[in-house]
Enzyme design. Structure first.
Site, PDB file in Angstrom:
ATOM      1  N   TYR A 295     -86.494  60.320  20.310  1.00 44.14           N
ATOM      2  CA  TYR A 295     -86.233  58.988  20.842  1.00 44.14           C
ATOM      3  C   TYR A 295     -84.766  58.800  21.247  1.00 44.14           C
ATOM      4  CZ  TYR A 295     -90.723  56.806  19.590  1.00 44.14           C
ATOM      5  OH  TYR A 295     -92.039  56.450  19.512  1.00 44.14           O
TER       6      TYR A 295
ATOM      7  N   LYS B 185     -93.630  70.379  11.971  1.00 41.87           N
ATOM      8  CA  LYS B 185     -94.277  71.434  12.757  1.00 41.87           C
ATOM      9  C   LYS B 185     -93.436  72.694  12.573  1.00 41.87           C
ATOM     10  CE  LYS B 185     -97.462  72.797  15.686  1.00 41.87           C
ATOM     11  NZ  LYS B 185     -98.893  72.897  15.327  1.00 41.87           N
TER      12      LYS B 185
ATOM     13  N   ASP C 241    -100.436  68.586  12.921  1.00 44.87           N
ATOM     14  CA  ASP C 241    -101.819  68.598  13.431  1.00 44.87           C
ATOM     15  C   ASP C 241    -102.817  68.442  12.290  1.00 44.87           C
ATOM     16  OD1 ASP C 241    -101.014  71.105  12.565  1.00 44.87           O
ATOM     17  OD2 ASP C 241    -101.799  72.211  14.293  1.00 44.87           O
TER      18      ASP C 241
ATOM     19  N   ASP D  40     -94.544  57.778  14.748  1.00 42.61           N
ATOM     20  CA  ASP D  40     -95.082  56.806  15.699  1.00 42.61           C
ATOM     21  C   ASP D  40     -96.570  57.061  15.898  1.00 42.61           C
ATOM     22  OD1 ASP D  40     -95.093  54.779  17.716  1.00 42.61           O
ATOM     23  OD2 ASP D  40     -95.136  56.381  19.210  1.00 42.61           O
TER      24      ASP D  40
ATOM     25  N   ASP E 202    -100.078  54.794  14.163  1.00 41.12           N
ATOM     26  CA  ASP E 202    -101.183  54.168  14.909  1.00 41.12           C
ATOM     27  C   ASP E 202    -102.523  54.715  14.413  1.00 41.12           C
ATOM     28  OD1 ASP E 202     -99.402  52.734  16.527  1.00 41.12           O
ATOM     29  OD2 ASP E 202    -100.623  53.055  18.321  1.00 41.12           O
TER      30      ASP E 202
HETATM   31  C1  IPM Z   1     -93.614  51.258  17.474  1.00 38.75           C
HETATM   32  C2  IPM Z   1     -93.663  51.157  18.968  1.00 38.75           C
HETATM   33  C3  IPM Z   1     -92.303  51.516  19.538  1.00 38.75           C
HETATM   34  C4  IPM Z   1     -91.996  52.934  19.119  1.00 38.75           C
HETATM   35  C5  IPM Z   1     -92.153  51.357  21.049  1.00 38.75           C
HETATM   36  C6  IPM Z   1     -92.518  49.957  21.496  1.00 38.75           C
HETATM   37  C7  IPM Z   1     -90.780  51.720  21.536  1.00 38.75           C
HETATM   38  O1  IPM Z   1     -94.667  51.955  19.490  1.00 38.75           O
HETATM   39  O2  IPM Z   1     -92.829  50.521  16.854  1.00 38.75           O
HETATM   40  O3  IPM Z   1     -94.362  52.052  16.897  1.00 38.75           O
HETATM   41  O4  IPM Z   1     -92.450  53.895  19.760  1.00 38.75           O
HETATM   42  O5  IPM Z   1     -91.295  53.106  18.119  1.00 38.75           O
HETATM   43 MN    MN Z   2     -95.880  52.963  17.958  1.00 39.98          MN
END
Ligand code: IPM
Ligand code: MN
Length: 355
Positions: free
Chosen positions: A142, A188, A220, A244, A248
């Site tokens: 990032y 990894k 993975d 990240d 999710d």
């Molecule tokens: C998160 C989001 C952010 C990230 C984006 C919006 C930059 O997806 O907080 O997980 O990737 O960190």
């Molecule tokens: Mn995210």
């Protein structure tokens, strides 16, 4: 009476709607537990671009550094999806994390018993799920330099120092000490030098926490473990990009991305934001789930204001509202009554006040 200064950055899309509910819950907690919140609003994301041409305006920069804690909604707007540089809404969030030096992002994931149906996973897989993702937040791909793009080629850089790895690893081990005493570190290392360094550094830090069991997983396979044996994970420690993606994925366990909170901690003021994004498709309709934002406010009470009792009261109020059957559209099962953002917020406020 204790006074706390709160910088509030509602941001874009559903950000303002869910942040408003989180603030109402915080005010209820303040009434009940006898502290005072002095809140100031600042722009970030597309709202920042509209205000000043930059996703993180100068006034917001000053505001957040002056606050005891920062509460953020979400950033991102379709009209700026291909904007560049400091006009990209997401760049505002990344700049904010960098400015506050919040290197450790905590994303707790648990499953409310009444919401087992909301996950696509079999309910028995969700039994006992209670995990904490500790994601490194201010390094890795990032932020790595050099980064550039030409017509036929683009470069991003993955780079970590031992100091960056060590400080976030300590956050994970310390959290594990107060939990089930397991750290699963994700990398990894079969491919990347950076991951070798990650693995060696985390193993070194582990020596200082002899009662915590450390395991290393390749990313993975970690993705597999998260859906096949999520209850076996206690604290999951990983770098920025892997974290990240895996957070999710972990949200699927809880039933909806709309439920998950996060706390980003460093050496100064903490940043609190729901894990979900700005959801432009449902913005402005009053249907978004405010629980991720409200639960983030609970983390704010716990970590930045050190008001553990108030934090618990909010978390119990959220659980109580869910047990009582309150459902926003994202977590409603067939035939269940659906409430809007405001009504869900109100259900939590009521329960905080009667704590
Ligand atoms: C998160 C989001 C952010 C990230 C984006 C919006 C930059 O997806 O907080 O997980 O990737 O960190
Ligand atoms: Mn995210």
């Amino acid at each position: 009476m204790n006074d706390f200064r709160l910088a509030v950055l509602p941001g874009d899309g559903i950000g303002p709607e869910v942040t408003a509910e989180a603030l109402r819950v915080l005010c209820a907690a303040a009434d009940l537990f006898g502290f005072r919140l002095i809140t100031t609003q600042y722009a970030v994301g597309a709202a920042g671009v509209a205000e000043s041409g930059e996703a993180l305006p100068l006034t917001s920069r000053y505001g957040v550094t002056d606050a005891d804690a920062v509460l953020l909604g979400a950033v991102g707007h379709p009209s700026l999806a291909s904007a560049e540089g400091s006009r990209r809404p997401e760049a505002g969030l990344l700049a904010l994390r960098e400015l506050l030096k919040v290197y450790a992002n905590l994303r707790p994931v648990s499953v409310h018993p009444a919401l087992r149906h909301a996950s696509p996973l079999r309910p028995e897989r969700l039994e006992g799920v209670d995990l904490l993702i500790v994601r490194e937040l201010t390094g890795g791909l990032y932020y790595g330099e050099p980064r550039w793009r030409s017509e036929l080629e683009a470069v991003n850089t993955l780079r970590y120092t031992t100091a960056e790895i060590e400080r976030v690893a300590r956050v994970a081990f310390e959290a594990a000490e107060g939990r089930r005493k397991r750290v699963t570190s994700v990398d990894k290392a079969n491919v990347l030098e950076v991951s070798e360094l990650w693995r060696d550094t985390v193993s070194q830090v582990a020596l200082d926490y002899p009662d915590v069991v450390l395991e290393h997983l390749y990313v993975d396979f970690a993705a597999v473990r998260l859906v096949c044996d999520p209850a076996g994970i206690d604290v999951l420690l990983t770098e920025n990009m892997f974290g990240d993606i895996l957070s999710d994925e972990a949200a699927v366990l809880a039933g909806s991305l709309g439920l998950l909170p996060s706390a980003s901690l460093g050496d100064g003021s903490g940043l609190y934001e729901p894990v979900h994004g700005s959801a432009p498709d449902i913005a402005g309709q009053g249907v978004a789930n405010p629980i991720g934002a409200i639960a983030s406010a609970a983390l704010l009470l716990r970590y930045s204001l050190e008001l553990e009792e108030a934090a618990r009261a909010v978390e119990e109020a959220i659980a109580g509202a869910l047990s009582a059957g309150y459902r926003t559209a994202d977590i409603a099962g067939p035939g269940e009554r659906v409430v809007g953002t405001r009504e869900m917020g109100e259900a939590v406020v009521e329960r905080v006040l009667s704590a």
